[in-house]
Structures are given as C-alpha cells and as structure tokens.
Write a protein that holds these residues in place. Structure first.
Motif, PDB file in Angstrom:
ATOM      1  N   ASN A 101       0.829  -1.211   0.000  1.00 12.73           N
ATOM      2  CA  ASN A 101       0.000   0.000   0.000  1.00 12.73           C
ATOM      3  C   ASN A 101       0.864   1.261   0.000  1.00 12.73           C
ATOM      4  O   ASN A 101       0.521   2.258  -0.651  1.00 12.73           O
ATOM      5  CB  ASN A 101      -0.928   0.001   1.218  1.00 12.73           C
ATOM      6  CG  ASN A 101      -2.068  -0.996   1.087  1.00 12.73           C
ATOM      7  OD1 ASN A 101      -2.376  -1.462  -0.013  1.00 12.73           O
ATOM      8  ND2 ASN A 101      -2.700  -1.325   2.195  1.00 12.73           N
ATOM      9  N   ALA A 102       1.993   1.216   0.722  1.00  7.52           N
ATOM     10  CA  ALA A 102       2.904   2.365   0.724  1.00  7.52           C
ATOM     11  C   ALA A 102       3.479   2.596  -0.666  1.00  7.52           C
ATOM     12  O   ALA A 102       3.602   3.740  -1.127  1.00  7.52           O
ATOM     13  CB  ALA A 102       4.030   2.139   1.741  1.00  7.52           C
TER      14      ALA A 102
ATOM     15  N   ARG B 203       2.026   1.711  -3.496  1.00  8.50           N
ATOM     16  CA  ARG B 203       0.929   2.222  -4.332  1.00  8.50           C
ATOM     17  C   ARG B 203       0.761   3.723  -4.143  1.00  8.50           C
ATOM     18  O   ARG B 203       0.621   4.474  -5.113  1.00  8.50           O
ATOM     19  CB  ARG B 203      -0.379   1.500  -3.974  1.00  8.50           C
ATOM     20  CG  ARG B 203      -1.571   1.997  -4.780  1.00  8.50           C
ATOM     21  CD  ARG B 203      -2.876   1.374  -4.328  1.00  8.50           C
ATOM     22  NE  ARG B 203      -2.963  -0.030  -4.662  1.00  8.50           N
ATOM     23  CZ  ARG B 203      -3.246  -0.501  -5.874  1.00  8.50           C
ATOM     24  NH1 ARG B 203      -3.460   0.346  -6.883  1.00  8.50           N
ATOM     25  NH2 ARG B 203      -3.315  -1.793  -6.088  1.00  8.50           N
ATOM     26  N   GLN B 204       0.793   4.163  -2.889  1.00  8.00           N
ATOM     27  CA  GLN B 204       0.642   5.590  -2.609  1.00  8.00           C
ATOM     28  C   GLN B 204       1.794   6.385  -3.233  1.00  8.00           C
ATOM     29  O   GLN B 204       1.582   7.447  -3.831  1.00  8.00           O
ATOM     30  CB  GLN B 204       0.598   5.808  -1.094  1.00  8.00           C
ATOM     31  CG  GLN B 204       0.268   7.232  -0.685  1.00  8.00           C
ATOM     32  CD  GLN B 204       0.086   7.372   0.812  1.00  8.00           C
ATOM     33  OE1 GLN B 204       0.342   6.440   1.572  1.00  8.00           O
ATOM     34  NE2 GLN B 204      -0.368   8.528   1.261  1.00  8.00           N
TER      35      GLN B 204
ATOM     36  N   SER C 258       1.439   6.415  -7.077  1.00 10.90           N
ATOM     37  CA  SER C 258       0.280   7.177  -7.554  1.00 10.90           C
ATOM     38  C   SER C 258       0.579   8.663  -7.635  1.00 10.90           C
ATOM     39  O   SER C 258      -0.092   9.401  -8.367  1.00 10.90           O
ATOM     40  CB  SER C 258      -0.926   6.930  -6.649  1.00 10.90           C
ATOM     41  OG  SER C 258      -0.712   7.492  -5.363  1.00 10.90           O
ATOM     42  N   THR C 259       1.596   9.123  -6.904  1.00 13.33           N
ATOM     43  CA  THR C 259       1.978  10.543  -6.971  1.00 13.33           C
ATOM     44  C   THR C 259       2.908  10.818  -8.147  1.00 13.33           C
ATOM     45  O   THR C 259       3.294  11.961  -8.368  1.00 13.33           O
ATOM     46  CB  THR C 259       2.676  10.981  -5.669  1.00 13.33           C
ATOM     47  OG1 THR C 259       3.918  10.279  -5.537  1.00 13.33           O
ATOM     48  CG2 THR C 259       1.803  10.689  -4.457  1.00 13.33           C
TER      49      THR C 259
ATOM     50  N   TRP D  95       2.403  -3.652  -6.488  1.00 18.34           N
ATOM     51  CA  TRP D  95       1.612  -4.024  -5.318  1.00 18.34           C
ATOM     52  C   TRP D  95       1.614  -5.542  -5.135  1.00 18.34           C
ATOM     53  O   TRP D  95       1.855  -6.045  -4.031  1.00 18.34           O
ATOM     54  CB  TRP D  95       0.174  -3.510  -5.474  1.00 18.34           C
ATOM     55  CG  TRP D  95      -0.625  -3.586  -4.206  1.00 18.34           C
ATOM     56  CD1 TRP D  95      -0.818  -2.582  -3.296  1.00 18.34           C
ATOM     57  CD2 TRP D  95      -1.319  -4.731  -3.682  1.00 18.34           C
ATOM     58  NE1 TRP D  95      -1.583  -3.031  -2.240  1.00 18.34           N
ATOM     59  CE2 TRP D  95      -1.917  -4.346  -2.446  1.00 18.34           C
ATOM     60  CE3 TRP D  95      -1.506  -6.035  -4.123  1.00 18.34           C
ATOM     61  CZ2 TRP D  95      -2.676  -5.225  -1.672  1.00 18.34           C
ATOM     62  CZ3 TRP D  95      -2.252  -6.919  -3.350  1.00 18.34           C
ATOM     63  CH2 TRP D  95      -2.821  -6.512  -2.136  1.00 18.34           C
TER      64      TRP D  95
END
Length: 225
Positions: free
Chosen positions: A88-89, A91-92, A95-96, A108
């Motif tokens: 999840n980290a 992915r975050q 995504s930026t 992921w």
C-alpha cells in the motif's frame, strides 16, 4: 578491480522515481533492511538477466525498496499483513508519479506476495523476481546457481552485518503487535517461536467450527427432465 560487466550488474536505476524510492528507504529504514533491500534488487535483476526475462528494472527496484517497509512503524497498520502495508505504501508513492495503474498493480502484487511460497514464480516477471531475490538473500535459495564473484561483490558493497540474527529480530518486531495477521503465512511460525503461548489457528479446527450444520441425509441431485 571490478570488470565492466560486474559494474553494470552492481548498478541500481538512476531515474528520479528510483532515487526518490531510495531516499524513502534510507530515511525510514534501518541499515540492515536498507542493505537487504538493495541486495534483493541486485540479486533479482541478475536472476532476470540469467533467465532472459523481459522485466521493468525501475518497477522491480521500487518493489524491492518498499518490500519490507511494512515492518517499519511509520508504514505499519494495526490489522493488515505487513506485506500489504508495504504494498500500500508503494501504491501511494507510485500514484503521486502518474504511473500507469497496471504497473502500480504489478508492484503491489510483487510486494504483497513476496513471502508467499509457490505462487509468485507463476506470475509476471517483476513479481517472480522480487520473490526469488528475497529467497536468495534471506534463506539462500539459488545460492550455488548465482555467479559467485558477483554475489561476493554485492555483499561487499551492501554488507550482511549480523544479518541472520538481526533480520529475525527486525522481522518479528514488524508484526509482533498483530500476530493474528500472520495466519496462513510463513510468519505464523515466527510468532509461535517468539510469543509465549501463541498458537496460530489450525485450518482443521476452523472447518470443524463452521456454523454450517452437516447434512445427515444424502444430498438431492437435480436431474434433467
């Protein structure tokens, strides 16, 4: 003296994305996990080259950089597997940077599945290679198949200082507060070793405790008329 081939095999991606991933890893990780993560990438990339796999080095690098960040308090959730926290980290982070969703999903999955036996090797190359790099660095799977000179160069550049004992300690510390999340994973046995009285659920007991009652008569099969 390091040969040009060895030098190439010791390099990590130098893109802005990779540099930012390295900064996050360095800022939040321990020295032990930092060196481990870089070794995992270098081992995995060379394994991919040996197998003539087509893979995205940048995505593989980000996956390696983030794969154990779920063990770090900043990234750790109270109720998810540590592998999912790292995924999840990542992915975050991705995504930026306007990375395509299918590429984000690849990273992921690589991180989320990196400790799962038997599955990643049948998936895409980045997923398979992250797992094989982890297996080589942590428990030595493929040790004799990996070029010895390169292996020694990688370890010299990113040392395994007190790695065996230190990794077990840092690994366990990353999910000791949520042992229930380790059910069905290799990490359940780690909790059983270090948490007095902890016993991971047994699938046989869970099946027996199902709220569904067993039928006492023969099932009726639908027949065509």
């Amino acid at each position: 003296m390091t040969t040009p081939n060895l030098a190439r095999a010791l390099t990590i991606p130098d893109s802005l994305l990779a540099k930012e991933a390295t900064d996050i890893l360095r800022d939040h990780s321990t020295d032990l996990l930092f060196n481990h993560s870089i070794r995992v990438y270098l081992f995995a990339a060379e394994q991919g080259r040996q197998r003539n796999l087509r893979f995205d080095r940048e995505l593989l690098y980000v996956a390696a950089a983030f794969h154990d960040l779920g063990l770090i308090k900043k990234f750790s959730s109270p109720d998810e597997r540590f592998e999912v926290d790292g995924a999840n980290a990542a992915r975050q982070f991705l995504s930026t940077h306007n990375i395509a969703e299918d590429q984000v999903q690849t990273v992921w999955e690589a991180i989320a599945l990196h400790t799962t036996p038997g599955i990643p090797k049948h998936m895409g190359p980045e997923v398979a290679l992250l797992n094989s790099g982890v297996l080589l660095d942590v428990i030595g799977v493929g040790f004799d198949q990996f070029p010895a000179e390169l292996r020694e160069e990688i370890v010299a550049k990113y040392p395994r200082t007190n790695f065996k004992e230190g990794f077990i300690q840092e690994y366990f510390a990353g999910f000791a507060h949520k042992p229930a999340t380790t059910y069905g994973t290799v990490n359940a046995a780690v909790c059983e070793r270090f948490i007095p009285g902890f016993k991971s659920p047994n699938a046989c007991d869970l099946i027996a405790a199902s709220p569904f009652p067993d039928c006492q008569h023969k099932a009726h099969h639908m027949t065509r008329t």
